[in-house]
Design an enzyme around this catalytic site. Structure first.
Site, mmCIF file in Angstrom:
data_model
loop_
_atom_site.group_PDB
_atom_site.id
_atom_site.type_symbol
_atom_site.label_atom_id
_atom_site.label_comp_id
_atom_site.label_asym_id
_atom_site.label_seq_id
_atom_site.Cartn_x
_atom_site.Cartn_y
_atom_site.Cartn_z
ATOM 1 N N ARG A 90 62.672 55.168 9.968
ATOM 2 C CA ARG A 90 63.946 54.472 10.035
ATOM 3 C C ARG A 90 65.050 55.312 9.396
ATOM 4 O O ARG A 90 64.801 56.131 8.516
ATOM 5 C CB ARG A 90 63.915 53.130 9.288
ATOM 6 C CG ARG A 90 62.873 52.139 9.725
ATOM 7 C CD ARG A 90 63.256 51.438 11.034
ATOM 8 N NE ARG A 90 62.302 50.375 11.328
ATOM 9 C CZ ARG A 90 61.140 50.550 11.928
ATOM 10 N NH1 ARG A 90 60.748 51.762 12.273
ATOM 11 N NH2 ARG A 90 60.345 49.535 12.179
ATOM 12 N N HIS A 124 58.163 53.692 6.451
ATOM 13 C CA HIS A 124 58.533 52.269 6.474
ATOM 14 C C HIS A 124 58.890 51.737 5.090
ATOM 15 O O HIS A 124 58.289 50.801 4.585
ATOM 16 C CB HIS A 124 57.443 51.422 7.139
ATOM 17 C CG HIS A 124 57.975 50.143 7.693
ATOM 18 N ND1 HIS A 124 57.804 48.942 7.051
ATOM 19 C CD2 HIS A 124 58.687 49.892 8.805
ATOM 20 C CE1 HIS A 124 58.377 47.989 7.769
ATOM 21 N NE2 HIS A 124 58.929 48.554 8.836
ATOM 22 N N GLU A 176 69.577 48.848 9.151
ATOM 23 C CA GLU A 176 68.452 49.721 9.503
ATOM 24 C C GLU A 176 68.414 50.013 10.993
ATOM 25 O O GLU A 176 68.819 49.185 11.807
ATOM 26 C CB GLU A 176 67.131 49.103 9.060
ATOM 27 C CG GLU A 176 66.752 47.838 9.795
ATOM 28 C CD GLU A 176 65.358 47.374 9.452
ATOM 29 O OE1 GLU A 176 64.385 47.976 9.953
ATOM 30 O OE2 GLU A 176 65.244 46.412 8.686
ATOM 31 N N ARG A 223 57.560 50.293 17.309
ATOM 32 C CA ARG A 223 58.722 50.941 16.680
ATOM 33 C C ARG A 223 58.331 52.027 15.694
ATOM 34 O O ARG A 223 59.152 52.856 15.328
ATOM 35 C CB ARG A 223 59.580 49.898 15.962
ATOM 36 C CG ARG A 223 60.324 48.991 16.898
ATOM 37 C CD ARG A 223 61.108 47.918 16.152
ATOM 38 N NE ARG A 223 62.143 48.492 15.311
ATOM 39 C CZ ARG A 223 62.626 47.906 14.236
ATOM 40 N NH1 ARG A 223 62.167 46.743 13.826
ATOM 41 N NH2 ARG A 223 63.579 48.487 13.529
#
Length: 138
Positions: free
Chosen positions: A114, A129, A99, A110
């Protein structure tokens, strides 16, 4: 007589099952909690929708370029193993997926975005997420 033997055999099977249940399972078998957390290894897995690279936010395209170049990556967690616990990606052996963070403008951490990269070359996008994924296509 045959009915009595069937009842006796059934009683023995039930007794054996009760003993196994009370002892915590069969010797060498994983516990239910171990089985639930074991990595997924094999099988095709779910069908994943697709998204074109050009439709991704610019930050995701930057992350894809960093992955292709082998870095550098802005976060220490980038490149960590993604375990596919949600089982939303195709089921593959442990260690197949990595990831990477996709910057989220205005986020103090963050964020939720992703890219998940498979060792076979597939790339997956999640903006939430790991609640959903789309396979990135050219």
């Amino acid at each position: 007589m045959a009915g009595g033997l069937r009842i006796a055999a059934l009683a023995m099977v039930l007794l054996a099952l009760a003993i196994v249940g009370l002892s915590g399972g069969l010797p060498g078998a994983p516990s239910p909690s171990e089985a639930a957390s074991a990595p997924v290894t094999g099988g095709p897995g779910p069908s994943v929708p697709t998204v074109k690279r050009s439709e991704l936010p610019p930050e995701a395209r930057t992350t894809l370029d960093r992955i292709a170049a082998g870095g550098p990556f802005p976060y220490a967690a980038d490149g960590a193993t993604f375990e596919n616990r949600e089982r939303l990606l195709p089921l593959r052996p442990a260690g197949t997926y990595r990831e990477y963070t996709v910057e989220t403008p205005g986020s103090a951490d963050r964020g939720a975005r992703r890219i998940v990269a498979a060792s076979s070359g597939e790339r997956y996008w999640t903006a939430d997420h790991y609640a959903s994924f789309a396979r990135i296509v050219p």
